[in-house]
Design a protein around this motif. Sequence first.
Motif, PDB file in Angstrom:
ATOM      1  N   LEU A 231       0.908  -1.041   0.116  1.00 20.36           N
ATOM      2  CA  LEU A 231       0.047   0.010   0.032  1.00 20.36           C
ATOM      3  C   LEU A 231       0.809   1.116  -0.040  1.00 20.36           C
ATOM      4  O   LEU A 231       0.619   2.024  -0.720  1.00 20.36           O
ATOM      5  N   LEU A 232       2.069   1.353   0.736  1.00 13.45           N
ATOM      6  CA  LEU A 232       2.655   2.466   0.962  1.00 13.45           C
ATOM      7  C   LEU A 232       3.545   2.645  -0.523  1.00 13.45           C
ATOM      8  O   LEU A 232       3.516   3.738  -1.029  1.00 13.45           O
ATOM      9  N   TYR A 233       4.006   1.712  -1.140  1.00 18.56           N
ATOM     10  CA  TYR A 233       4.646   1.872  -2.318  1.00 18.56           C
ATOM     11  C   TYR A 233       3.774   1.771  -3.450  1.00 18.56           C
ATOM     12  O   TYR A 233       4.312   2.285  -4.662  1.00 18.56           O
ATOM     13  N   GLY A 234       2.972   1.329  -3.289  1.00 19.87           N
ATOM     14  CA  GLY A 234       1.806   1.324  -4.479  1.00 19.87           C
ATOM     15  C   GLY A 234       2.158  -0.248  -5.360  1.00 19.87           C
ATOM     16  O   GLY A 234       1.365  -0.374  -6.355  1.00 19.87           O
ATOM     17  N   HIS A 235       3.203  -0.559  -5.134  1.00 24.54           N
ATOM     18  CA  HIS A 235       3.549  -1.790  -5.806  1.00 24.54           C
ATOM     19  C   HIS A 235       4.707  -2.808  -4.997  1.00 24.54           C
ATOM     20  O   HIS A 235       5.324  -2.212  -4.098  1.00 24.54           O
ATOM     21  N   GLU A 236       4.655  -4.091  -5.375  1.00 25.86           N
ATOM     22  CA  GLU A 236       5.589  -4.756  -4.785  1.00 25.86           C
ATOM     23  C   GLU A 236       7.010  -4.644  -5.046  1.00 25.86           C
ATOM     24  O   GLU A 236       7.320  -4.295  -6.267  1.00 25.86           O
ATOM     25  N   PRO A 237       7.961  -4.280  -3.944  1.00 28.36           N
ATOM     26  CA  PRO A 237       9.214  -4.222  -4.467  1.00 28.36           C
ATOM     27  C   PRO A 237       9.908  -5.097  -5.498  1.00 28.36           C
ATOM     28  O   PRO A 237       9.421  -6.203  -5.332  1.00 28.36           O
ATOM     29  N   LYS A 238      10.976  -4.804  -6.511  1.00 26.72           N
ATOM     30  CA  LYS A 238      11.420  -5.663  -7.317  1.00 26.72           C
ATOM     31  C   LYS A 238      12.143  -6.779  -6.616  1.00 26.72           C
ATOM     32  O   LYS A 238      11.902  -7.862  -7.086  1.00 26.72           O
ATOM     33  N   SER A 239      12.968  -6.580  -5.623  1.00 27.25           N
ATOM     34  CA  SER A 239      13.798  -7.534  -5.016  1.00 27.25           C
ATOM     35  C   SER A 239      12.826  -8.414  -4.198  1.00 27.25           C
ATOM     36  O   SER A 239      13.559  -9.510  -3.712  1.00 27.25           O
ATOM     37  N   ARG A 240      11.541  -8.207  -4.082  1.00 30.74           N
ATOM     38  CA  ARG A 240      10.801  -9.118  -3.116  1.00 30.74           C
ATOM     39  C   ARG A 240      10.609 -10.469  -3.567  1.00 30.74           C
ATOM     40  O   ARG A 240      10.649 -11.573  -2.810  1.00 30.74           O
ATOM     41  N   SER A 241      10.396 -10.717  -5.087  1.00 34.46           N
ATOM     42  CA  SER A 241      10.248 -12.015  -5.608  1.00 34.46           C
ATOM     43  C   SER A 241      11.500 -12.785  -5.482  1.00 34.46           C
ATOM     44  O   SER A 241      11.521 -14.048  -5.225  1.00 34.46           O
ATOM     45  N   PHE A 242      12.588 -12.168  -5.621  1.00 34.06           N
ATOM     46  CA  PHE A 242      13.895 -12.949  -5.416  1.00 34.06           C
ATOM     47  C   PHE A 242      13.973 -13.449  -3.860  1.00 34.06           C
ATOM     48  O   PHE A 242      14.083 -14.600  -3.400  1.00 34.06           O
ATOM     49  N   LEU A 243      13.620 -12.399  -3.026  1.00 38.71           N
ATOM     50  CA  LEU A 243      13.362 -12.719  -1.922  1.00 38.71           C
ATOM     51  C   LEU A 243      12.864 -13.952  -1.087  1.00 38.71           C
ATOM     52  O   LEU A 243      13.028 -15.116  -0.446  1.00 38.71           O
ATOM     53  N   ASP A 244      11.723 -13.842  -1.776  1.00 37.05           N
ATOM     54  CA  ASP A 244      10.772 -15.213  -1.630  1.00 37.05           C
ATOM     55  C   ASP A 244      11.214 -16.453  -2.171  1.00 37.05           C
ATOM     56  O   ASP A 244      11.106 -17.417  -1.439  1.00 37.05           O
TER      57      ASP A 244
END
Length: 248
Positions: A231-244
């Motif tokens: 909600l704060l950023y308006g989209h998922e951070p790019k590095s999040r999928s790598f983290l997952d």
Amino acid sequence: MPERRTSRTLAVVTSRFRLGEADRVLTLLSPDRGKFKAIAKGVRKPTSRLGGGVEPFAELEVALATGRTFDIVTQVQSRRVWLGLRERLKSSAVAWYAAELVERATSEEQPEPQLYELLIHAWDLLEAGASDELVARWVELGLLDAAGHGPELDQCLDCGRAPIEGEGLRWDEAAGGIRCAVHAEGLPLSSDALRLLRALRRFPPEQLTQLRLPAGPLAEADRALRGSILLLYGHEPKSRSFLDEVMA
Ligand SMILES: [Zn+2]
């Protein structure tokens, strides 16, 4: 020809991309300049003097010359290096994730030393062996708090009652906080997960290195904060999928 202005600053590299044959454009985060971009010329040549100096996870003293679009890096000296972050995959995924979150929250050319400190602190915690998951959540909550969107963790958003031990609570990321069992609206949140979120906010971060938590509350805190960050950023951070992927 006007003389080129030069400056020096302390900074960390939060992202970088290749430019042309041998250059890189760096995004740097500095306690006294906020976020800015600079070109490291010839840095990808094996003979480059800048070479290894612009690696990630290091605090650098950077000498800059004012360029036409971006500043030009003329000299780099490492002040601190977080070597452990380069060696451990999970920790490095969290370190990149933290860097992206902090980079995006920081304005261009505006000193925001508290955000810079948050990132340095997160890298310190990871290096000191704190749980990778816990540090990721600590950074997320720290950024929400710094942005003035810190979630309400002490009382129900609707009735103002403090939660009781074992109460089945709810998390409402849009409204920003918890709800009691009566005003149950939002994602389920156990009182153990709430205790964890409160600890992340209140404990001196050094104590986080001692904490080892069961997976359940950590996963709940992850889900809750993930929604708030989205909600704060308006989209998922790019590095999040790598983290997952790394954490799975
Ligand atoms: Zn209530």
